[in-house]
Design an enzyme around this catalytic site. Structure first.
Site, PDB file in Angstrom:
ATOM      1  N   GLU A 269      -2.160  13.588   8.819  1.00  0.00           N
ATOM      2  CA  GLU A 269      -1.724  12.632   9.840  1.00  0.00           C
ATOM      3  C   GLU A 269      -0.971  13.256  11.010  1.00  0.00           C
ATOM      4  O   GLU A 269      -0.739  12.581  12.023  1.00  0.00           O
ATOM      5  CB  GLU A 269      -0.880  11.516   9.213  1.00  0.00           C
ATOM      6  CG  GLU A 269       0.510  11.915   8.743  1.00  0.00           C
ATOM      7  CD  GLU A 269       0.526  12.447   7.325  1.00  0.00           C
ATOM      8  OE1 GLU A 269       1.635  12.624   6.799  1.00  0.00           O
ATOM      9  OE2 GLU A 269      -0.559  12.678   6.739  1.00  0.00           O
TER      10      GLU A 269
ATOM     11  N   TYR B 110      -3.232  13.612   3.174  1.00  0.00           N
ATOM     12  CA  TYR B 110      -2.249  12.735   3.807  1.00  0.00           C
ATOM     13  C   TYR B 110      -0.944  12.847   3.028  1.00  0.00           C
ATOM     14  O   TYR B 110      -0.934  12.815   1.793  1.00  0.00           O
ATOM     15  CB  TYR B 110      -2.716  11.273   3.769  1.00  0.00           C
ATOM     16  CG  TYR B 110      -3.828  10.938   4.737  1.00  0.00           C
ATOM     17  CD1 TYR B 110      -3.649  11.047   6.110  1.00  0.00           C
ATOM     18  CD2 TYR B 110      -5.060  10.490   4.271  1.00  0.00           C
ATOM     19  CE1 TYR B 110      -4.661  10.744   6.997  1.00  0.00           C
ATOM     20  CE2 TYR B 110      -6.093  10.179   5.151  1.00  0.00           C
ATOM     21  CZ  TYR B 110      -5.883  10.305   6.511  1.00  0.00           C
ATOM     22  OH  TYR B 110      -6.894  10.001   7.389  1.00  0.00           O
TER      23      TYR B 110
ATOM     24  N   ARG C 160     -11.479   6.644  -2.961  1.00  0.00           N
ATOM     25  CA  ARG C 160     -11.979   7.698  -2.084  1.00  0.00           C
ATOM     26  C   ARG C 160     -11.928   9.052  -2.799  1.00  0.00           C
ATOM     27  O   ARG C 160     -11.240   9.212  -3.800  1.00  0.00           O
ATOM     28  CB  ARG C 160     -11.143   7.763  -0.803  1.00  0.00           C
ATOM     29  CG  ARG C 160     -11.346   6.599   0.149  1.00  0.00           C
ATOM     30  CD  ARG C 160     -10.374   6.625   1.307  1.00  0.00           C
ATOM     31  NE  ARG C 160      -9.016   6.274   0.891  1.00  0.00           N
ATOM     32  CZ  ARG C 160      -7.964   6.204   1.709  1.00  0.00           C
ATOM     33  NH1 ARG C 160      -8.116   6.510   2.983  1.00  0.00           N
ATOM     34  NH2 ARG C 160      -6.777   5.867   1.253  1.00  0.00           N
TER      35      ARG C 160
ATOM     36  N   HIS D 115       2.505  11.521   4.710  1.00  0.00           N
ATOM     37  CA  HIS D 115       3.366  10.414   5.145  1.00  0.00           C
ATOM     38  C   HIS D 115       4.791  10.560   4.590  1.00  0.00           C
ATOM     39  O   HIS D 115       5.338   9.660   3.947  1.00  0.00           O
ATOM     40  CB  HIS D 115       2.763   9.066   4.714  1.00  0.00           C
ATOM     41  CG  HIS D 115       1.430   8.774   5.328  1.00  0.00           C
ATOM     42  ND1 HIS D 115       1.252   8.546   6.672  1.00  0.00           N
ATOM     43  CD2 HIS D 115       0.183   8.690   4.771  1.00  0.00           C
ATOM     44  CE1 HIS D 115      -0.020   8.323   6.926  1.00  0.00           C
ATOM     45  NE2 HIS D 115      -0.699   8.413   5.789  1.00  0.00           N
TER      46      HIS D 115
ATOM     47  N   ASP E 137       2.399   2.787   5.497  1.00  0.00           N
ATOM     48  CA  ASP E 137       2.440   4.192   5.059  1.00  0.00           C
ATOM     49  C   ASP E 137       3.642   4.935   5.630  1.00  0.00           C
ATOM     50  O   ASP E 137       4.157   5.860   5.003  1.00  0.00           O
ATOM     51  CB  ASP E 137       1.162   4.928   5.493  1.00  0.00           C
ATOM     52  CG  ASP E 137       0.103   4.935   4.401  1.00  0.00           C
ATOM     53  OD1 ASP E 137       0.474   4.819   3.226  1.00  0.00           O
ATOM     54  OD2 ASP E 137      -1.085   5.050   4.727  1.00  0.00           O
TER      55      ASP E 137
ATOM     56  N   LYS F 269      -4.948  11.003  -0.753  1.00  0.00           N
ATOM     57  CA  LYS F 269      -3.603  10.437  -0.708  1.00  0.00           C
ATOM     58  C   LYS F 269      -2.565  11.436  -1.215  1.00  0.00           C
ATOM     59  O   LYS F 269      -2.885  12.420  -1.874  1.00  0.00           O
ATOM     60  CB  LYS F 269      -3.540   9.152  -1.540  1.00  0.00           C
ATOM     61  CG  LYS F 269      -4.355   8.009  -0.959  1.00  0.00           C
ATOM     62  CD  LYS F 269      -3.906   7.642   0.455  1.00  0.00           C
ATOM     63  CE  LYS F 269      -2.522   7.017   0.493  1.00  0.00           C
ATOM     64  NZ  LYS F 269      -2.086   6.713   1.884  1.00  0.00           N
TER      65      LYS F 269
END
Length: 370
Positions: free
Chosen positions: A116, A92, A15, A94, A268, A73
């Site tokens: 998130e 993101y 991505r 996490h 995740d 990510k």
């Protein structure tokens, strides 16, 4: 603002954080956009498309040197060198399952805004939802694949055939991931059961699926009962920002059928199965007590063209606001402010603080000090 779009380096992560169309919008707003050469190739987006949109193609270090870096990510260890005070990182994160990354962000003073934990006015998670939709739908496809005998599974066709019983699919969690997983499993002809803590949510799912799936309250006795019947278990539990509780414990695993499959989409955030560990697309599964575990932590990266456009549809408007106002954009939007996870060496997400036993403050408290 100078905005950097680095290439993703997580294993087989294809991505990219911004499409050429989104870059064009950022440039039109007066920003300078630095895209690492080759960043979009995995999603079928050529450097020439970014150049035509007004971006400058640069090295990784140059992209990371921008005032705001937009990623897909979380930064990996090799990227920690780029973290610094004054950097606004939008991606993101996490953090509840990532103590080393959390420490690196805090030590560097980086301002980290996590996709998130951003919320919309109705309480939903607009930047997590598109990838949850992808991951939920993929979870059933992946599970069906690993139920094949050649992949270590029981040798069961998910939907069966006339005269042969279909597979039993157990979905833990009736949110976006679980609903999408159930939809695909039901469409493939499996017998589907969803467990959730909310009776209201179960009522909604029963109505939406018109009684074609089974709904049950998520209690330990119900989970223990259902794992014995399940051929495929999909972990779809989410507590925004927090570490996921283990709903299937180690002692339940021997109760499961030989060759059954677990796909833990919650990996995740630590996973909702005690035996879950993060895996990669090039080595996605492992077996414990005869049960196949799939724990790839970036499932949507396997369908990057779909995932990139679905993600950027949601993230681009927020990126434009952050580019225009910097952290002041957080003061204008309480939902976006909830995305603030780290600032000036302080943890600003209490759920992460509870998971990692680190002192924290709320985003509101941090914004009052900015």
């Amino acid at each position: 603002m100078i905005i950097g779009i680095p290439k993703e380096i997580k294993t087989l992560e294809n991505r990219v954080a911004m499409t050429p169309g989104a870059v064009e919008s950022l440039v039109r707003q007066g920003n300078e956009v630095l895209v690492e050469a080759g960043a979009g190739l995995g999603s079928g987006l050529a450097d020439a498309e970014y150049i035509a949109s007004g971006a400058k193609m640069v090295s990784a270090a140059e992209a990371w040197g921008a005032e705001m870096v937009i990623k897909v990510k979380e930064p990996l260890a090799s990227e920690f060198q780029y973290l610094r005070k004054g950097l606004l990182l939008f991606t993101y994160l996490h953090l509840a399952a990532a103590p080393e990354l959390t420490k690196a962000l805090l030590d560097s003073g980086t301002t980290g805004v996590a996709y998130e934990t951003v919320k919309s006015a109705d309480g939903t998670l607009p930047l997590l939802t598109p990838m949850s939709e992808v991951a939920g739908r993929m979870a059933t496809q992946v599970g069906a694949h690993y139920l094949e005998k050649t992949q270590g599974g029981r040798g069961i066709l998910l939907g069966g055939v006339p005269g042969v019983y279909p597979a039993e699919v157990l979905v833990l969690g009736g949110g976006v991931v679980g609903t999408n997983a159930a939809r695909i499993a039901m469409g493939m002809g499996a017998r589907v059961t969803i467990l959730d803590l909310s009776h209201q949510r179960l009522q909604y799912l029963d109505e939406v699926f018109q009684g074609r799936i089974t709904t049950m309250m998520s209690t330990e006795p119900n989970i223990r009962q259902m794992v014995q019947r399940a051929d495929l278990v999909i972990g779809a539990v989410l507590l925004p920002g927090a570490k996921t509780p283990n709903l299937i414990t180690r002692d339940m695993l021997p109760l499961m059928k030989e060759g059954s499959v677990i796909v833990d989409v919650a990996v995740d955030q630590g996973g909702c199965i005690e035996t879950t560990k993060a895996t990669t697309h090039d080595n996605p599964t492992y077996v414990i007590d005869g049960v196949v575990h799939y724990g790839v932590a970036n499932m949507p990266g396997a369908v990057p063209r779909t995932s990139t456009f679905a993600l950027v549809n949601q993230t681009a408007p927020y990126a434009l606001r952050l580019a225009a106002k910097g952290t002041d954009a957080l003061k204008d939007d309480a939902g976006l402010a909830l995305g603030l996870n780290t600032w000036d060496g302080k943890l600003t997400c209490p759920a992460v603080g509870a998971a990692l036993n680190i002192d924290s403050m709320t985003p509101e408290e941090a914004l009052a000090q900015m």
